[in-house]
Design an enzyme around this catalytic site. Structure first.
Site, PDB file in Angstrom:
ATOM      1  N   LYS A  35       0.929  -1.151  -0.169  1.00 46.91           N
ATOM      2  CA  LYS A  35      -0.028  -0.076  -0.005  1.00 46.91           C
ATOM      3  C   LYS A  35       0.894   1.340   0.208  1.00 46.91           C
ATOM      4  CE  LYS A  35      -3.959   2.109   2.623  1.00 46.91           C
ATOM      5  NZ  LYS A  35      -4.761   1.999   3.812  1.00 46.91           N
ATOM      6  N   SER A  39      -9.854   2.146   2.590  1.00 48.71           N
ATOM      7  CA  SER A  39      -8.722   3.076   1.870  1.00 48.71           C
ATOM      8  C   SER A  39      -7.833   1.992   0.975  1.00 48.71           C
ATOM      9  CB  SER A  39      -8.063   4.015   2.796  1.00 48.71           C
ATOM     10  OG  SER A  39      -7.361   3.131   3.658  1.00 48.71           O
ATOM     11  N   SER A  88     -10.130  -0.179   6.541  1.00 43.71           N
ATOM     12  CA  SER A  88      -9.507  -0.172   5.312  1.00 43.71           C
ATOM     13  C   SER A  88      -8.998  -1.474   5.071  1.00 43.71           C
ATOM     14  CB  SER A  88      -8.756   0.941   5.537  1.00 43.71           C
ATOM     15  OG  SER A  88      -9.460   2.129   5.284  1.00 43.71           O
TER      16      SER A  88
END
Ligand code: GLN
EC number: 6.3.5.7
Length: 492
Positions: A79, A154, A178
């Site tokens: 990420k 997210s 997330s």
């Protein structure tokens, strides 16, 4: 081999060790898929092909020399919230569009030390604020199951990359869902560890008392392999715990579902906005666990209504403090031709941050300001404690708690929900972060539009092994986690 992307992490580990294929071959295979298919999925912000191939060659040398770990030569996507030395780390923001960290996050460093090959950095909502990944400066990522839908957020880039077989597994972070919600939207397994289990060092901060990194993959087994690498105390993160880590892979068969007491919170299944298909799939999965020997026990979680307001005071309050460092002076975006220092601050932040981030900075700064601090922030902290106590009381009579991961399946791209509608979608995930508990999402079927549905299991503190093991047993008895989106079936 044309189907290397179909192999599980264990199969990759064994294949590499047994010289069935090399890390270079495997890495090239993934890079080819990314080049061909990510034009549609748009999960990567940065692909680090050259570095990946160099890491793959080093991994192949280590395998030959007999110095490999279980994961040496296995590719991963990180990420874009984890700092990577020499490679840009954007957090999905214009503010950090040109930011290159001078150091690696601990999670990234541990991955490197274990011999993982970094394919690149994947998309996310700006500073991890959002539930669709549409709040990214780099544009929307598509859900591999239906390219017109969002992958969730997210950590939407992590979820989409894995679900399209553009990475065998990925790191994510979870401040309020997330990891679990995008895993749910994309048909994956994702684990949010207990607060303090995984180091936050070098993980760009959103809300520091809630943030926690974790694995996103196809199965509990794949997640366990990554947990074995990233879990553990880190002197560079004062909130990481000095507590022995488990061998998550060895423990996959450590918990039997037979006799497991699963709490079913009454309040969770009466939430307005809980989609009928989601409810049905979750209930079917619980029936399956019951058939496997678990006992379902109805419980009360009386604080449910307080989750959204409490989280949406505490998380923005911490964000307003954490994001004050982006001032246009030290690093990150800087406005052009400022007339004075105040103009530099104001315009750098107005031009560098997107709308949702600005909204949360405003809410958080307000909640922390003199005169409102006691009424909002202190009150929210008190309610946070009550939410935690609610869970601890429940764990006196049950082993794990079941819930949907999200009230709906993946939204359409551009659905343009109001902020409050969007926040209400976090109802099932945010209390876990407020309490610091671990929780896992597992895929349990599809809705009428063939979009994945997830079951969430919440555990008591430090029960990561138990959660992975329960999901592993479920996945041995079912095949939802083996289903692949059409785009994942395509060859490069
Ligand atoms: N959707 C939640 C939010 O927008 C969760 C974010 C997260 O876990 N990073 O805050």
């Amino acid at each position: 081999m044309t189907d290397l992307h179909r192999l599980s992490i264990r199969e990759l580990s064994e294949g590499l060790a047994g010289a069935k294929f090399s890390s270079r071959e495997l890495t090239e295979h993934y890079l080819k898929r990314i080049a061909k298919l990510d034009t549609q999925v748009k999960s990567y912000v940065t692909v680090t092909a050259e570095q990946a191939l160099a890491q793959a060659d080093a991994a192949d040398a280590a395998i030959k020399a007999g110095t490999a770990t279980a994961l040496t030569g296995v590719p991963i996507a990180h990420k874009d919230i984890f700092c990577t030395q020499g490679i840009k780390t954007t957090a999905g923001s214009k503010m950090l569009d040109n930011f290159i960290s001078p150091y690696d996050a601990t999670v990234v460093a541990k991955g490197k030390a274990a011999g993982l090959v970094t394919l690149g950095k994947v998309n996310m909502d700006e500073f991890a604020m959002g539930s669709t990944s549409e709040n990214s400066f780099y544009g929307a990522t598509a859900n591999p199951w239906n390219l017109g839908h969002v992958p969730g957020g997210s950590s939407g880039g992590s979820a989409a990359a894995v679900a399209a077989d553009l990475a065998p597994f990925a790191t994510g972070t979870d401040t309020g869902g997330s990891i679990r919600q995008p895993a749910s939207f994309c048909g994956l397994t994702g684990l949010k560890p207990s607060y303090g289990r995984v180091s936050r060092f070098g993980m760009i901060a959103y809300a520091s008392s809630l943030d926690q990194g974790g694995p996103m993959a196809r199965s509990a087994e794949d997640c366990a392999y990554l947990m074995n690498v990233i879990a553990g105390h880190d002197a560079k993160d004062s909130t990481s715990v000095e507590k022995d880590v488990d061998d998550y892979v060895a423990n996959l068969n450590g918990t039997t579902v037979k006799g497991l007491r699963i709490g079913i919170p009454k309040q969770y299944f009466n939430v307005a906005g809980l989609d009928a298909d989601v409810k049905a799939r979750v209930e079917e999965s619980l029936k399956k666990l019951e058939d496997m020997g678990a006992t379902l026990i109805e419980i009360d979680l009386n604080m449910t209504e307080a989750y959204v307001p409490t989280y949406y005071l505490i998380a923005p309050a911490e964000a307003s403090s954490n994001l004050s460092r982006y001032d246009g002076v030290r690093y990150g975006y800087r406005a052009e031709n400022p007339v004075d220092l105040m103009d530099l601050y104001k315009r750098s932040r107005s031009e560098g941050f997107g709308a949702e981030v600005q909204r949360r900075i405003l809410i958080g700064t307000y909640a922390l300001s003199a005169g409102y601090y006691d009424a909002y922030y202190v009150k929210a902290q008190k309610v946070r404690r009550l939410i935690q106590q609610d869970f601890l009381k429940a764990f006196e009579s049950v082993d794990v708690i079941a819930a949907p991961a999200a009230p709906t399946t993946a939204y359409k791209i551009g659905a343009n929900l109001s902020p409050v509608e969007m926040y209400l979608g976090d109802i099932y995930t945010i209390a876990v972060n407020l309490a610091g508990l671990p929780a896992i999402n597992a895929p349990v079927g599809f809705d009428k539009d063939n979009l994945p549905v997830g079951l969430q299991l919440i555990g008591n503190y430090w029960s990561e092994s138990q959660l992975l093991s329960v999901v592993h047993q479920y996945q041995q008895a079912t095949d939802w986690h083996t289903k692949r989106a059409a785009i994942a079936e395509e060859n490069a």
